[in-house]
Design a protein around this motif. Structure first.
Motif, PDB file in Angstrom:
ATOM      1  N   ASN A   1       8.543   2.340   5.031  1.00 60.02           N
ATOM      2  CA  ASN A   1       8.879   3.233   3.935  1.00 60.02           C
ATOM      3  C   ASN A   1      10.394   3.379   3.846  1.00 60.02           C
ATOM      4  O   ASN A   1      11.045   3.703   4.835  1.00 60.02           O
ATOM      5  CB  ASN A   1       8.216   4.594   4.212  1.00 60.02           C
ATOM      6  CG  ASN A   1       8.339   5.552   3.074  1.00 60.02           C
ATOM      7  OD1 ASN A   1       9.315   5.574   2.359  1.00 60.02           O
ATOM      8  ND2 ASN A   1       7.327   6.376   2.925  1.00 60.02           N
TER       9      ASN A   1
ATOM     10  N   TYR B   1      -8.215   5.465   8.793  1.00 66.17           N
ATOM     11  CA  TYR B   1      -7.114   4.486   8.739  1.00 66.17           C
ATOM     12  C   TYR B   1      -7.018   3.613   9.985  1.00 66.17           C
ATOM     13  O   TYR B   1      -5.932   3.228  10.392  1.00 66.17           O
ATOM     14  CB  TYR B   1      -5.774   5.175   8.475  1.00 66.17           C
ATOM     15  CG  TYR B   1      -5.766   5.978   7.207  1.00 66.17           C
ATOM     16  CD1 TYR B   1      -5.794   5.349   5.969  1.00 66.17           C
ATOM     17  CD2 TYR B   1      -5.762   7.365   7.231  1.00 66.17           C
ATOM     18  CE1 TYR B   1      -5.806   6.078   4.792  1.00 66.17           C
ATOM     19  CE2 TYR B   1      -5.772   8.102   6.058  1.00 66.17           C
ATOM     20  CZ  TYR B   1      -5.796   7.459   4.842  1.00 66.17           C
ATOM     21  OH  TYR B   1      -5.810   8.180   3.682  1.00 66.17           O
TER      22      TYR B   1
ATOM     23  N   LYS C   1       0.873  -1.178   0.000  1.00 64.15           N
ATOM     24  CA  LYS C   1       0.000   0.000   0.000  1.00 64.15           C
ATOM     25  C   LYS C   1       0.904   1.220   0.000  1.00 64.15           C
ATOM     26  O   LYS C   1       1.923   1.227   0.679  1.00 64.15           O
ATOM     27  CB  LYS C   1      -0.897  -0.013   1.250  1.00 64.15           C
ATOM     28  CG  LYS C   1      -1.932   1.095   1.262  1.00 64.15           C
ATOM     29  CD  LYS C   1      -2.895   0.898   2.415  1.00 64.15           C
ATOM     30  CE  LYS C   1      -3.993   1.935   2.373  1.00 64.15           C
ATOM     31  NZ  LYS C   1      -5.005   1.682   3.393  1.00 64.15           N
ATOM     32  N   TRP C   2       0.533   2.223  -0.729  1.00 60.55           N
ATOM     33  CA  TRP C   2       1.351   3.425  -0.857  1.00 60.55           C
ATOM     34  C   TRP C   2       2.758   3.051  -1.346  1.00 60.55           C
ATOM     35  O   TRP C   2       3.758   3.601  -0.910  1.00 60.55           O
ATOM     36  CB  TRP C   2       1.397   4.225   0.440  1.00 60.55           C
ATOM     37  CG  TRP C   2       0.058   4.714   0.906  1.00 60.55           C
ATOM     38  CD1 TRP C   2      -0.840   5.459   0.188  1.00 60.55           C
ATOM     39  CD2 TRP C   2      -0.546   4.499   2.181  1.00 60.55           C
ATOM     40  NE1 TRP C   2      -1.956   5.706   0.942  1.00 60.55           N
ATOM     41  CE2 TRP C   2      -1.810   5.134   2.176  1.00 60.55           C
ATOM     42  CE3 TRP C   2      -0.158   3.830   3.333  1.00 60.55           C
ATOM     43  CZ2 TRP C   2      -2.671   5.127   3.259  1.00 60.55           C
ATOM     44  CZ3 TRP C   2      -1.012   3.817   4.416  1.00 60.55           C
ATOM     45  CH2 TRP C   2      -2.251   4.463   4.367  1.00 60.55           C
ATOM     46  N   ASN C   3       2.822   2.056  -2.242  1.00 59.68           N
ATOM     47  CA  ASN C   3       4.082   1.558  -2.824  1.00 59.68           C
ATOM     48  C   ASN C   3       5.067   1.058  -1.776  1.00 59.68           C
ATOM     49  O   ASN C   3       6.282   1.132  -1.972  1.00 59.68           O
ATOM     50  CB  ASN C   3       4.742   2.624  -3.706  1.00 59.68           C
ATOM     51  CG  ASN C   3       3.878   2.983  -4.883  1.00 59.68           C
ATOM     52  OD1 ASN C   3       3.325   2.109  -5.539  1.00 59.68           O
ATOM     53  ND2 ASN C   3       3.747   4.268  -5.155  1.00 59.68           N
ATOM     54  N   SER C   4       4.562   0.576  -0.672  1.00 54.14           N
ATOM     55  CA  SER C   4       5.413   0.115   0.421  1.00 54.14           C
ATOM     56  C   SER C   4       4.805  -1.117   1.073  1.00 54.14           C
ATOM     57  O   SER C   4       3.597  -1.355   0.989  1.00 54.14           O
ATOM     58  CB  SER C   4       5.559   1.214   1.481  1.00 54.14           C
ATOM     59  OG  SER C   4       6.160   2.357   0.938  1.00 54.14           O
TER      60      SER C   4
ATOM     61  N   SER D   1       3.130  -2.927   3.855  1.00 55.04           N
ATOM     62  CA  SER D   1       2.222  -2.392   4.860  1.00 55.04           C
ATOM     63  C   SER D   1       1.564  -3.520   5.636  1.00 55.04           C
ATOM     64  O   SER D   1       1.376  -4.621   5.119  1.00 55.04           O
ATOM     65  CB  SER D   1       1.127  -1.555   4.191  1.00 55.04           C
ATOM     66  OG  SER D   1       1.689  -0.530   3.412  1.00 55.04           O
TER      67      SER D   1
END
Length: 133
Positions: A71, A63, A43-46, A48
């Motif tokens: 990250n 959230y 998620k969010w390119n990381s 998670s």
């Protein structure tokens, strides 16, 4: 039960700079071994982690299900807890709290991650205990 995200996560970890892999793998194990209802995805390119169990209804923009995002930022590892400022200080989990509710814990290297393992475990357990089920 098989994790449908396993292949994506394996590919993500394979793409990480070799210098960071042992640290990411240790952090991943800490999160996943903390509770059977912690799951992972990208998620969010990381990488998670989130709570996969039953929860009372809530606004997705809060959230509440999201536990942490690992990250890689400017040659550092940052663990971003989107709602982490609710983690109690007694856990020993040090990091910077932000007004929007985030807590960010910086991990310098594998040795630093090892030193922070117990406080991370306590912080995760404390976060889990506060879930509105």
């Amino acid at each position: 039960m098989s994790n449908p995200n396993s292949l994506i996560i394996t590919e993500y970890i394979a793409s990480i700079d070799v210098e960071f892999k042992p640290t990411i793998e240790l952090l991943r194990a800490i999160f996943l071994n903390s509770d059977i209802e912690i799951a992972e995805h990208i998620k969010w390119n990381s990488l998670s982690f989130y709570y996969s169990g039953e929860m009372k209804e809530f606004d997705a923009k809060e959230y509440k299900r999201d536990l942490a995002v690992i990250n890689l930022h400017r040659r550092k590892i940052l663990i971003v807890f989107p709602t982490g400022n609710k983690i109690e200080k007694e856990t020993g989990l040090s990091g910077k709290n932000y007004p929007d509710g985030r807590k960010i814990v910086e991990i310098l290297n594998l040795e630093d991650a090892k030193q922070k393992t117990e406080s991370l475990k306590k912080g995760i357990k404390n976060w889990l205990a506060q879930i509105d089920k």
